[in-house]
Design a protein around this motif. Structure first.
Motif, PDB file in Angstrom:
ATOM      1  N   VAL A  14       0.836  -1.202   0.000  1.00 52.14           N
ATOM      2  CA  VAL A  14       0.000   0.000   0.000  1.00 52.14           C
ATOM      3  C   VAL A  14       0.866   1.244   0.000  1.00 52.14           C
ATOM      4  O   VAL A  14       0.595   2.221  -0.719  1.00 52.14           O
ATOM      5  CB  VAL A  14      -0.943  -0.005   1.218  1.00 52.14           C
ATOM      6  CG1 VAL A  14      -1.708   1.307   1.303  1.00 52.14           C
ATOM      7  CG2 VAL A  14      -1.914  -1.178   1.136  1.00 52.14           C
ATOM      8  N   GLU A  15       1.946   1.224   0.784  1.00 57.21           N
ATOM      9  CA  GLU A  15       2.853   2.359   0.837  1.00 57.21           C
ATOM     10  C   GLU A  15       3.528   2.590  -0.511  1.00 57.21           C
ATOM     11  O   GLU A  15       3.727   3.732  -0.944  1.00 57.21           O
ATOM     12  CB  GLU A  15       3.908   2.138   1.925  1.00 57.21           C
ATOM     13  CG  GLU A  15       3.375   2.250   3.337  1.00 57.21           C
ATOM     14  CD  GLU A  15       2.845   3.636   3.631  1.00 57.21           C
ATOM     15  OE1 GLU A  15       3.478   4.630   3.201  1.00 57.21           O
ATOM     16  OE2 GLU A  15       1.797   3.745   4.286  1.00 57.21           O
ATOM     17  N   TYR A  16       3.870   1.492  -1.167  1.00 56.69           N
ATOM     18  CA  TYR A  16       4.522   1.600  -2.481  1.00 56.69           C
ATOM     19  C   TYR A  16       3.561   2.200  -3.509  1.00 56.69           C
ATOM     20  O   TYR A  16       3.941   3.067  -4.301  1.00 56.69           O
ATOM     21  CB  TYR A  16       4.991   0.230  -2.944  1.00 56.69           C
ATOM     22  CG  TYR A  16       5.601   0.224  -4.322  1.00 56.69           C
ATOM     23  CD1 TYR A  16       6.889   0.704  -4.532  1.00 56.69           C
ATOM     24  CD2 TYR A  16       4.883  -0.247  -5.425  1.00 56.69           C
ATOM     25  CE1 TYR A  16       7.451   0.708  -5.806  1.00 56.69           C
ATOM     26  CE2 TYR A  16       5.436  -0.245  -6.697  1.00 56.69           C
ATOM     27  CZ  TYR A  16       6.731   0.234  -6.877  1.00 56.69           C
ATOM     28  OH  TYR A  16       7.267   0.247  -8.134  1.00 56.69           O
ATOM     29  N   LEU A  17       2.306   1.747  -3.480  1.00 57.13           N
ATOM     30  CA  LEU A  17       1.323   2.238  -4.438  1.00 57.13           C
ATOM     31  C   LEU A  17       0.909   3.672  -4.150  1.00 57.13           C
ATOM     32  O   LEU A  17       0.555   4.411  -5.075  1.00 57.13           O
ATOM     33  CB  LEU A  17       0.089   1.320  -4.420  1.00 57.13           C
ATOM     34  CG  LEU A  17       0.301  -0.119  -4.910  1.00 57.13           C
ATOM     35  CD1 LEU A  17      -0.978  -0.926  -4.757  1.00 57.13           C
ATOM     36  CD2 LEU A  17       0.763  -0.129  -6.373  1.00 57.13           C
ATOM     37  N   TYR A  26      12.144   3.004 -16.546  1.00 54.90           N
ATOM     38  CA  TYR A  26      12.503   4.338 -16.057  1.00 54.90           C
ATOM     39  C   TYR A  26      11.427   4.885 -15.119  1.00 54.90           C
ATOM     40  O   TYR A  26      11.744   5.524 -14.106  1.00 54.90           O
ATOM     41  CB  TYR A  26      12.726   5.298 -17.232  1.00 54.90           C
ATOM     42  CG  TYR A  26      14.167   5.362 -17.686  1.00 54.90           C
ATOM     43  CD1 TYR A  26      15.018   6.365 -17.232  1.00 54.90           C
ATOM     44  CD2 TYR A  26      14.680   4.422 -18.570  1.00 54.90           C
ATOM     45  CE1 TYR A  26      16.346   6.439 -17.641  1.00 54.90           C
ATOM     46  CE2 TYR A  26      16.009   4.477 -18.990  1.00 54.90           C
ATOM     47  CZ  TYR A  26      16.832   5.480 -18.519  1.00 54.90           C
ATOM     48  OH  TYR A  26      18.146   5.537 -18.919  1.00 54.90           O
ATOM     49  N   TYR A  27      10.187   4.657 -15.452  1.00 55.18           N
ATOM     50  CA  TYR A  27       9.086   5.185 -14.631  1.00 55.18           C
ATOM     51  C   TYR A  27       9.109   4.583 -13.226  1.00 55.18           C
ATOM     52  O   TYR A  27       8.912   5.296 -12.232  1.00 55.18           O
ATOM     53  CB  TYR A  27       7.753   4.884 -15.300  1.00 55.18           C
ATOM     54  CG  TYR A  27       6.551   5.373 -14.536  1.00 55.18           C
ATOM     55  CD1 TYR A  27       6.228   6.718 -14.482  1.00 55.18           C
ATOM     56  CD2 TYR A  27       5.737   4.472 -13.855  1.00 55.18           C
ATOM     57  CE1 TYR A  27       5.127   7.169 -13.779  1.00 55.18           C
ATOM     58  CE2 TYR A  27       4.624   4.908 -13.145  1.00 55.18           C
ATOM     59  CZ  TYR A  27       4.328   6.259 -13.103  1.00 55.18           C
ATOM     60  OH  TYR A  27       3.230   6.691 -12.406  1.00 55.18           O
ATOM     61  N   LEU A  28       9.366   3.289 -13.139  1.00 57.76           N
ATOM     62  CA  LEU A  28       9.307   2.610 -11.845  1.00 57.76           C
ATOM     63  C   LEU A  28      10.584   2.761 -11.028  1.00 57.76           C
ATOM     64  O   LEU A  28      10.530   2.865  -9.796  1.00 57.76           O
ATOM     65  CB  LEU A  28       9.022   1.112 -12.050  1.00 57.76           C
ATOM     66  CG  LEU A  28       7.637   0.748 -12.602  1.00 57.76           C
ATOM     67  CD1 LEU A  28       7.524  -0.751 -12.802  1.00 57.76           C
ATOM     68  CD2 LEU A  28       6.527   1.252 -11.678  1.00 57.76           C
ATOM     69  N   PHE A  29      11.735   2.790 -11.691  1.00 55.79           N
ATOM     70  CA  PHE A  29      12.993   2.705 -10.960  1.00 55.79           C
ATOM     71  C   PHE A  29      13.895   3.937 -11.083  1.00 55.79           C
ATOM     72  O   PHE A  29      14.780   4.129 -10.262  1.00 55.79           O
ATOM     73  CB  PHE A  29      13.771   1.462 -11.420  1.00 55.79           C
ATOM     74  CG  PHE A  29      13.017   0.183 -11.229  1.00 55.79           C
ATOM     75  CD1 PHE A  29      12.776  -0.319  -9.957  1.00 55.79           C
ATOM     76  CD2 PHE A  29      12.523  -0.509 -12.316  1.00 55.79           C
ATOM     77  CE1 PHE A  29      12.079  -1.493  -9.771  1.00 55.79           C
ATOM     78  CE2 PHE A  29      11.816  -1.692 -12.155  1.00 55.79           C
ATOM     79  CZ  PHE A  29      11.585  -2.181 -10.875  1.00 55.79           C
ATOM     80  N   ILE A  30      13.688   4.763 -12.123  1.00 60.23           N
ATOM     81  CA  ILE A  30      14.506   5.978 -12.270  1.00 60.23           C
ATOM     82  C   ILE A  30      13.558   7.123 -12.610  1.00 60.23           C
ATOM     83  O   ILE A  30      13.691   7.789 -13.646  1.00 60.23           O
ATOM     84  CB  ILE A  30      15.585   5.812 -13.363  1.00 60.23           C
ATOM     85  CG1 ILE A  30      16.176   4.402 -13.361  1.00 60.23           C
ATOM     86  CG2 ILE A  30      16.710   6.831 -13.176  1.00 60.23           C
ATOM     87  CD1 ILE A  30      17.170   4.153 -14.480  1.00 60.23           C
TER      88      ILE A  30
END
Length: 322
Positions: free
Chosen positions: A3-6, A157-161
């Motif tokens: 939940v925190e990640y989302l 890139y969107y998820l990790f950078i």
């Protein structure tokens, strides 16, 4: 934890961009270029309404998504703006044919250059020399990986950078638009159209006549070589039937854009993504010639332009703080 990640995707950004993103400006610049070309070349009546209505729709939705982002600036609304512009690539592609088909076709020049450089037509002989089903499927797998590679690098890139996400999308879209500018101004259809137009007997003899404005009224392509019962063969063939046009052969944007994406993976934090994509790039390079979508010189030119466009767009982005 999930939940925190989302939650970070819907949290309001502390310092949102007020104006358009760099990739949206790139789209508008290309749109302006096509309007100038349309003023110089008479557009066919069958395309006229979609030409103007389509551009109006694109501008309207672009500013609508800008408004949504300004109302609630977060990663999710940011992503919607990028996805919309990337999704338009399939719309802009056939548009290059409508713009360039009244210009004189140049396939005879490129086919003759191919013959002079290599002493043969690699696009004609490659599939004949390697007709095996497993090889055919590898080639079609490589060609079919084009859009998944675009999606993979963008999502990565969107998820990790995320801090470099805009840069990634700008380099991708701006490079695409430069290819499209070339395709509009340089009408080359590639072997799958030109060979069929002049006949394989002439190709085998090294005779490459000028077809002039033939492709302004004809868009028939040859059946793609390879194992016709293969899964990836059918996937590529269906994609070609749905959206292919006699345009965009030189340089190969499939090779060029895959090269751009490969370089983006190389300069990311984790170079394992580069090594994941490298086999698909090698397959892509070979596949463009194997399935007769491109002359070999198209693929080689795509390699060089891919490197050029990546570094040029990277410099442009950093220099002007886009």
């Amino acid at each position: 934890m999930v939940v925190e990640y989302l939650r970070k995707f819907v949290e309001k950004e502390s310092n949102p961009r007020k104006g358009l993103f760099s990739y949206e400006w790139a789209m508008l610049a290309y749109l302006l270029f096509t309007l100038v070309v349309a003023m110089l070349l008479p557009i066919t009546s069958s395309w006229d309404s979609e030409f103007w209505f389509g551009r109006g729709r694109i501008v309207a939705i672009t500013f609508l998504l800008w408004g949504v982002y300004r109302f609630y600036p977060c990663r999710l609304t940011h992503l919607a703006r990028a996805i919309y512009q990337l999704s338009l690539l399939a719309w802009w592609y056939p548009d290059t044919y409508e713009l360039n088909k009244l210009l004189p076709n140049l396939d005879h020049v490129f086919a003759q250059a191919e013959q002079t450089i290599f002493g043969c037509q690699p696009a004609l002989l490659f599939s004949q020399a390697c007709p095996w089903p497993f090889f055919s499927e590898l080639m079609d797998l490589g060609y079919a990986s084009y859009f998944p590679i675009i999606a993979f690098v963008t999502v990565y890139y969107y998820l990790f950078i995320y801090e470099k996400f805009d840069r990634c999308v700008f380099i991708t879209l701006a490079s695409f638009f430069i290819f499209y500018v070339i395709f509009v101004l340089l009408p080359v259809t590639g072997p799958q159209y030109y060979y069929g137009a002049i006949g394989l007997d002439q190709v085998a003899q090294g005779i490459f006549p000028n077809v002039y404005d033939y492709f302004s009224t004809h868009s028939e392509r040859m059946v793609s070589p390879g194992w016709t019962d293969g899964f990836f063969y059918h996937l590529v063939d269906s994609a070609h039937n749905a959206g292919e046009r006699p345009t965009a052969a030189f340089p190969s944007s499939h090779v060029g854009m895959t090269c751009v994406l490969l370089l983006q993976a190389w300069y990311s934090r984790y170079r394992r993504t580069f090594y994941i994509l490298l086999p698909f790039f090698l397959l892509m390079f070979a596949a463009t010639v194997y399935i007769q979508a491109h002359y070999l010189i198209d693929a080689i030119a795509g390699l060089f332009t891919g490197f050029l466009f990546y570094y040029a767009m990277s410099y442009l982005y950093e220099k002007f703080n886009l």
